[in-house]
Design a protein around this motif. Sequence first.
Motif, PDB file in Angstrom:
ATOM      1  N   GLY A 103     -33.926 -75.449 -11.619  1.00  0.00           N
ATOM      2  CA  GLY A 103     -32.946 -74.654 -12.372  1.00  0.00           C
ATOM      3  C   GLY A 103     -33.566 -73.409 -12.973  1.00  0.00           C
ATOM      4  O   GLY A 103     -32.969 -72.324 -12.946  1.00  0.00           O
ATOM      5  N   SER A 104     -34.796 -73.535 -13.515  1.00  0.00           N
ATOM      6  CA  SER A 104     -35.499 -72.376 -14.080  1.00  0.00           C
ATOM      7  C   SER A 104     -35.730 -71.307 -13.022  1.00  0.00           C
ATOM      8  O   SER A 104     -35.517 -70.119 -13.257  1.00  0.00           O
ATOM      9  N   VAL A 105     -36.183 -71.743 -11.853  1.00  0.00           N
ATOM     10  CA  VAL A 105     -36.493 -70.791 -10.774  1.00  0.00           C
ATOM     11  C   VAL A 105     -35.219 -70.109 -10.277  1.00  0.00           C
ATOM     12  O   VAL A 105     -35.190 -68.885 -10.093  1.00  0.00           O
ATOM     13  N   ILE A 106     -34.152 -70.879 -10.100  1.00  0.00           N
ATOM     14  CA  ILE A 106     -32.886 -70.297  -9.625  1.00  0.00           C
ATOM     15  C   ILE A 106     -32.348 -69.276 -10.629  1.00  0.00           C
ATOM     16  O   ILE A 106     -31.951 -68.167 -10.257  1.00  0.00           O
ATOM     17  N   GLY A 107     -32.344 -69.637 -11.912  1.00  0.00           N
ATOM     18  CA  GLY A 107     -31.886 -68.698 -12.949  1.00  0.00           C
ATOM     19  C   GLY A 107     -32.719 -67.422 -12.966  1.00  0.00           C
ATOM     20  O   GLY A 107     -32.188 -66.312 -13.074  1.00  0.00           O
ATOM     21  N   HIS A 134     -49.991 -55.576 -15.810  1.00  0.00           N
ATOM     22  CA  HIS A 134     -49.939 -56.925 -16.401  1.00  0.00           C
ATOM     23  C   HIS A 134     -48.792 -57.787 -15.892  1.00  0.00           C
ATOM     24  O   HIS A 134     -48.521 -58.845 -16.464  1.00  0.00           O
ATOM     25  N   GLY A 135     -48.109 -57.366 -14.843  1.00  0.00           N
ATOM     26  CA  GLY A 135     -46.891 -58.042 -14.395  1.00  0.00           C
ATOM     27  C   GLY A 135     -47.057 -59.509 -14.078  1.00  0.00           C
ATOM     28  O   GLY A 135     -46.245 -60.339 -14.473  1.00  0.00           O
ATOM     29  N   LYS A 136     -48.127 -59.860 -13.372  1.00  0.00           N
ATOM     30  CA  LYS A 136     -48.306 -61.264 -12.975  1.00  0.00           C
ATOM     31  C   LYS A 136     -48.489 -62.163 -14.195  1.00  0.00           C
ATOM     32  O   LYS A 136     -47.861 -63.219 -14.305  1.00  0.00           O
ATOM     33  N   LYS A 137     -49.353 -61.739 -15.120  1.00  0.00           N
ATOM     34  CA  LYS A 137     -49.573 -62.532 -16.338  1.00  0.00           C
ATOM     35  C   LYS A 137     -48.283 -62.626 -17.147  1.00  0.00           C
ATOM     36  O   LYS A 137     -47.963 -63.672 -17.712  1.00  0.00           O
ATOM     37  N   THR A 138     -47.540 -61.510 -17.201  1.00  0.00           N
ATOM     38  CA  THR A 138     -46.308 -61.470 -17.989  1.00  0.00           C
ATOM     39  C   THR A 138     -45.281 -62.435 -17.432  1.00  0.00           C
ATOM     40  O   THR A 138     -44.615 -63.144 -18.187  1.00  0.00           O
ATOM     41  N   VAL A 139     -45.122 -62.473 -16.112  1.00  0.00           N
ATOM     42  CA  VAL A 139     -44.152 -63.376 -15.505  1.00  0.00           C
ATOM     43  C   VAL A 139     -44.562 -64.828 -15.749  1.00  0.00           C
ATOM     44  O   VAL A 139     -43.738 -65.658 -16.142  1.00  0.00           O
ATOM     45  N   PHE A 140     -45.845 -65.144 -15.572  1.00  0.00           N
ATOM     46  CA  PHE A 140     -46.311 -66.525 -15.747  1.00  0.00           C
ATOM     47  C   PHE A 140     -46.181 -66.975 -17.196  1.00  0.00           C
ATOM     48  O   PHE A 140     -45.530 -67.981 -17.493  1.00  0.00           O
ATOM     49  N   PRO A 200     -37.248 -56.752 -15.222  1.00  0.00           N
ATOM     50  CA  PRO A 200     -38.224 -55.735 -14.814  1.00  0.00           C
ATOM     51  C   PRO A 200     -39.008 -56.127 -13.564  1.00  0.00           C
ATOM     52  O   PRO A 200     -39.404 -55.263 -12.780  1.00  0.00           O
ATOM     53  N   ALA A 201     -39.219 -57.427 -13.368  1.00  0.00           N
ATOM     54  CA  ALA A 201     -39.896 -57.862 -12.139  1.00  0.00           C
ATOM     55  C   ALA A 201     -39.065 -57.472 -10.918  1.00  0.00           C
ATOM     56  O   ALA A 201     -39.602 -57.030  -9.894  1.00  0.00           O
ATOM     57  N   GLY A 202     -37.740 -57.594 -11.034  1.00  0.00           N
ATOM     58  CA  GLY A 202     -36.866 -57.181  -9.944  1.00  0.00           C
ATOM     59  C   GLY A 202     -36.820 -55.675  -9.772  1.00  0.00           C
ATOM     60  O   GLY A 202     -36.855 -55.167  -8.653  1.00  0.00           O
ATOM     61  N   VAL A 203     -36.751 -54.956 -10.898  1.00  0.00           N
ATOM     62  CA  VAL A 203     -36.734 -53.487 -10.845  1.00  0.00           C
ATOM     63  C   VAL A 203     -37.994 -52.972 -10.166  1.00  0.00           C
ATOM     64  O   VAL A 203     -37.950 -52.075  -9.320  1.00  0.00           O
ATOM     65  N   GLU A 204     -39.129 -53.562 -10.523  1.00  0.00           N
ATOM     66  CA  GLU A 204     -40.415 -53.127  -9.970  1.00  0.00           C
ATOM     67  C   GLU A 204     -40.687 -53.702  -8.585  1.00  0.00           C
ATOM     68  O   GLU A 204     -41.715 -53.415  -7.981  1.00  0.00           O
ATOM     69  N   ARG A 205     -39.754 -54.513  -8.099  1.00  0.00           N
ATOM     70  CA  ARG A 205     -39.886 -55.129  -6.777  1.00  0.00           C
ATOM     71  C   ARG A 205     -41.204 -55.880  -6.615  1.00  0.00           C
ATOM     72  O   ARG A 205     -41.897 -55.748  -5.609  1.00  0.00           O
ATOM     73  N   MET A 206     -41.542 -56.653  -7.650  1.00  0.00           N
ATOM     74  CA  MET A 206     -42.687 -57.549  -7.513  1.00  0.00           C
ATOM     75  C   MET A 206     -42.419 -58.397  -6.266  1.00  0.00           C
ATOM     76  O   MET A 206     -41.294 -58.844  -6.082  1.00  0.00           O
ATOM     77  N   PRO A 207     -43.420 -58.612  -5.411  1.00  0.00           N
ATOM     78  CA  PRO A 207     -43.173 -59.431  -4.217  1.00  0.00           C
ATOM     79  C   PRO A 207     -42.494 -60.754  -4.598  1.00  0.00           C
ATOM     80  O   PRO A 207     -42.953 -61.466  -5.495  1.00  0.00           O
ATOM     81  N   LEU A 208     -41.403 -61.038  -3.914  1.00  0.00           N
ATOM     82  CA  LEU A 208     -40.582 -62.194  -4.269  1.00  0.00           C
ATOM     83  C   LEU A 208     -41.363 -63.501  -4.211  1.00  0.00           C
ATOM     84  O   LEU A 208     -41.177 -64.381  -5.057  1.00  0.00           O
ATOM     85  N   SER A 209     -42.274 -63.622  -3.246  1.00  0.00           N
ATOM     86  CA  SER A 209     -43.059 -64.853  -3.131  1.00  0.00           C
ATOM     87  C   SER A 209     -43.954 -65.038  -4.356  1.00  0.00           C
ATOM     88  O   SER A 209     -44.041 -66.141  -4.920  1.00  0.00           O
ATOM     89  N   ILE A 210     -44.588 -63.959  -4.806  1.00  0.00           N
ATOM     90  CA  ILE A 210     -45.465 -64.036  -5.991  1.00  0.00           C
ATOM     91  C   ILE A 210     -44.637 -64.339  -7.227  1.00  0.00           C
ATOM     92  O   ILE A 210     -44.996 -65.191  -8.051  1.00  0.00           O
ATOM     93  N   PHE A 211     -43.508 -63.637  -7.388  1.00  0.00           N
ATOM     94  CA  PHE A 211     -42.626 -63.876  -8.530  1.00  0.00           C
ATOM     95  C   PHE A 211     -42.185 -65.341  -8.569  1.00  0.00           C
ATOM     96  O   PHE A 211     -42.216 -65.976  -9.622  1.00  0.00           O
ATOM     97  N   THR A 212     -41.797 -65.865  -7.421  1.00  0.00           N
ATOM     98  CA  THR A 212     -41.310 -67.255  -7.356  1.00  0.00           C
ATOM     99  C   THR A 212     -42.416 -68.240  -7.702  1.00  0.00           C
ATOM    100  O   THR A 212     -42.199 -69.192  -8.467  1.00  0.00           O
ATOM    101  N   ILE A 213     -43.621 -68.030  -7.162  1.00  0.00           N
ATOM    102  CA  ILE A 213     -44.744 -68.943  -7.441  1.00  0.00           C
ATOM    103  C   ILE A 213     -45.111 -68.919  -8.923  1.00  0.00           C
ATOM    104  O   ILE A 213     -45.306 -69.969  -9.549  1.00  0.00           O
ATOM    105  N   LEU A 214     -45.195 -67.713  -9.509  1.00  0.00           N
ATOM    106  CA  LEU A 214     -45.553 -67.593 -10.925  1.00  0.00           C
ATOM    107  C   LEU A 214     -44.471 -68.197 -11.818  1.00  0.00           C
ATOM    108  O   LEU A 214     -44.776 -68.873 -12.811  1.00  0.00           O
ATOM    109  N   THR A 215     -43.210 -67.968 -11.456  1.00  0.00           N
ATOM    110  CA  THR A 215     -42.098 -68.546 -12.214  1.00  0.00           C
ATOM    111  C   THR A 215     -42.109 -70.060 -12.111  1.00  0.00           C
ATOM    112  O   THR A 215     -41.930 -70.768 -13.111  1.00  0.00           O
ATOM    113  N   LEU A 216     -42.340 -70.555 -10.918  1.00  0.00           N
ATOM    114  CA  LEU A 216     -42.407 -72.000 -10.685  1.00  0.00           C
ATOM    115  C   LEU A 216     -43.528 -72.630 -11.509  1.00  0.00           C
ATOM    116  O   LEU A 216     -43.318 -73.632 -12.200  1.00  0.00           O
ATOM    117  N   ALA A 217     -44.714 -72.018 -11.479  1.00  0.00           N
ATOM    118  CA  ALA A 217     -45.871 -72.577 -12.197  1.00  0.00           C
ATOM    119  C   ALA A 217     -45.645 -72.561 -13.707  1.00  0.00           C
ATOM    120  O   ALA A 217     -45.845 -73.583 -14.393  1.00  0.00           O
TER     121      ALA A 217
END
Length: 196
Positions: free
Chosen positions: A52-56, A97-103, A118-135
């Motif tokens: 649910g967290s990842v989907i949101g 600092h995007g990766k640390k900020t997302v995690f 902002p992660a979407g605006v900056e087009r952070m790679p979706l795979s990285i965003f998803t992994i960091l959000t998941l973790a």
Amino acid sequence: METLGAPGAGIAIALENLFPPLPSEVILPLAGFTASKGNMGLFDAVLWTTLGSVIGALVLYGVGALLGRERVILIASKLPLINVADIEKTEAWFARHGKKTVFFGRMIPIFRSLISIPAGVERMPLSIFTILTLAGSLIWNTAFIMAGYALGEKYHLIEQYMGIVSKAVLGVVLLAIVIFIWVRVVDRRKGRHHAR
């Protein structure tokens, strides 16, 4: 949660991402308590709430990606007290600092939801965003579900203490906004004075 079980907890957490006033500090310990009563499995509670967290977060990432940099700058240029330079500074900061900020943002009240845009605006790679959000979500959700499971019927104690933390974070954010507005108003007045 009693009706839908673990998927219900996942839906509640997905909605919490989209509507931050819904506190995960209440939902997650309640999921742990529900698991302690045997109404859902502990593993299922962690799995579904993390999903649910990842989907949101992905929905809000999509909002940021749809808006894009140009629209954000266009919107910002029309807002009082906002300079386009502020957006550019934010972009530079997020690039560093995007990766640390997302995690770590997944573990900070209010910012859990906001950081995805902002992660979407900056087009952070979706795979990285998803992994960091998941973790980050897995750590946060597991901690609160386990606390609710351990405390049983006293799970509401978690909300009391986390409510204080959430209010402190909100207070700091509001103070930062007030200082930002004050500095910007003073700068504008100085600019007008020098223009004369």
